[in-house]
Design an enzyme around this catalytic site. Sequence first.
Site, short mmCIF file in Angstrom:
data_model
loop_
_atom_site.label_atom_id
_atom_site.label_comp_id
_atom_site.label_asym_id
_atom_site.label_seq_id
_atom_site.Cartn_x
_atom_site.Cartn_y
_atom_site.Cartn_z
N SER A 1 4.34 -0.11 1.21
CA SER A 1 5.47 -0.25 0.29
C SER A 1 5.75 1.06 -0.44
CB SER A 1 5.19 -1.36 -0.72
OG SER A 1 4.03 -1.05 -1.46
N ASP B 1 -4.26 4.61 -1.05
CA ASP B 1 -4.55 4.15 -2.41
C ASP B 1 -5.58 3.02 -2.30
OD1 ASP B 1 -2.63 1.40 -3.39
OD2 ASP B 1 -2.67 2.20 -1.36
N ASP C 1 5.33 3.25 -7.19
CA ASP C 1 5.44 1.98 -6.50
C ASP C 1 4.52 0.98 -7.17
OD1 ASP C 1 4.06 0.60 -3.58
OD2 ASP C 1 6.00 0.11 -4.42
N GLY D 1 -0.29 -3.82 5.05
CA GLY D 1 0.12 -5.15 5.47
C GLY D 1 -0.89 -6.17 4.99
N ARG E 1 -5.37 -0.30 -4.06
CA ARG E 1 -5.03 -1.56 -4.74
C ARG E 1 -4.65 -2.62 -3.71
NH1 ARG E 1 -0.37 -1.73 -9.25
NH2 ARG E 1 -2.03 -1.02 -10.60
N SER F 1 1.18 -0.21 -5.14
CA SER F 1 0.04 0.69 -4.95
C SER F 1 -0.47 1.12 -6.29
CB SER F 1 0.44 1.93 -4.17
OG SER F 1 1.51 1.68 -3.33
N LYS G 1 -9.13 1.12 2.29
CA LYS G 1 -8.07 0.91 3.26
C LYS G 1 -8.19 1.82 4.46
CE LYS G 1 -5.03 -0.68 -0.28
NZ LYS G 1 -3.74 -0.70 -0.92
N THR H 1 0.80 -1.22 0.00
CA THR H 1 0.00 0.00 0.00
C THR H 1 0.83 1.26 0.00
OG1 THR H 1 -1.25 -1.31 1.52
CG2 THR H 1 -1.92 0.95 1.33
#
Lengths: 276, 258
Positions: A176, A64, A213, A94, A66, A216, A80, A48
């Site tokens: 991430s 985000d 990234d 996580g 995803r 995400s 999220k 994330t």
Amino acid sequence: PVAGFLAMASVTDIPTGGFCFDLCKRNAWLEANNSNGAIIKKAKKTGTTIAGIVFKDGIVLGADTRATEGPIVADKNCNKIHYLAPNIFCGGAGTSADCENVTEMISSQLTLHRLNTGRECRVATAITMISQYLFRYQGYISTALIVGGMDCTGPSLFSVHPHGSVDQLPFQTMGSGSLCAMAVFENGYQDNLEQDNAVALVRAAITSGIENDLGSGSNVDITVVKAGSVERFRNIDKSLPKYKSKKPLTYPAGTTKFFDEIVSKIEIVEGEAMEQ
Amino acid sequence: QQDFFFMFLKPVQKGYGPEKYWERILFRKKTLDKLKRTKDYQKKVSQFTPYQNNGGTVIALATKNYCIVASDTRFTNGFAIPSRNVSRIIKVSSSILLSTAGMQADLFALQSEIKEKVESYQNKDEKNFSIVNCSFYLSSLLYSKRFFPFFTFNILSGLDKNGEGVNFSFDAIGSFEKNQGSCRGKGEQLIQNLLDSQTLVFSPELYKKSEQIVNQVALVKNYFLRAVQRGISLGDGLQVFILTSKGVLIENNLLRID
């Protein structure tokens, strides 16, 4: 204590206190002696970018949307930012299941606490509960949370790591894509921002995480928590595809060949309802 | 007085004399080597790996008298994106296209070896290097590195001597197969079955409806659009090479950047 795979206790035994790490030992043994990888399944991780910032009147949380399962996107538009209390929200990074279950459990504990005390919850209460719970599991419950809310002491933003450590800071990022988002924050953060500027900064941070990234992607969600009001912007920024296909993929009837066809009628008969 | 003196001298222990010194050193070294070879120790010490999977997905279709090769242009390293604009397809000769997914460094090395070979062949012989010759050469080149392979997944496509489209897809160490269309790289599992559903072998009726170049190019772009939604290392840009007897047409498109 969890009923362990290796420790089969009988019902008449008095349960011993403390932690039971039998299943962790079993998992480690399986991983070491694993001939085919089918035994250990990887949990769905969110991979994330989540970010939070304190501004003049409250908190802005961004995330985000995803959810990834290894190299594949499992959910293109998941939520999220979770609800903990009417004045406290948290973003979770996580393992998906861990985030959802921990936040739901803490949210119900906070509701009971509110009914017990008759007052609005403080963010510190939520943080104490979460960090003590995660520390008991020594990091095996892999959730990293950014908890933000508004209470009688003012706006506060905390971050909790999977092992149970807590930080209180004016701006935080997790996941991430946290490095990408933190770069934007370090560049643009100022104390006592206005709401519009704060929301724009968080949007820019999350967008940076989405673009740079791989874990995400998709859309941006924003939640603004102020004294007495919460504004939730779901999919405030949508990522659109750059090219639209003129010829869509179609499979007309008869594409799949069949050798035999059996047609049978379904008879509807009035009768009694099934037993529960 | 001499007896009193000897009382305080400790006797020399067996393992500490000079002749035992080297035995002890070598014994310690042997156990250390044995320990290093155990699985636990190796897991703790971080090891250098010479390979990197730089992502990329490549689709190639070749039928009738044309050949379409498409690849995405994203270069990944773990979860980071070092480059969004990397080309994975090269023109080996006027009728052969080589497309590769996998490690970028090995890709460059392989491409330069093939180009060198083709040039030297063309300088010696009057005939052009045909695609069938090229595929056998590539296979032996990849197998020559059997014990330290190129981390590349190649597709060789083009027109043979009769002007018909031909497609050879390879694995990392040189096994190859001639087929109508194939996909290599990180999006392989996402796209291969869509490709198969439109080929002559699996559904001839669907294939005959969309035989023309324009339809096939639109299909390939469609596959990428769908795959990019679900594969995290796919995206950024799409490069399409269309090879016919008249020449090569290169199209550059944009895909999602998230």
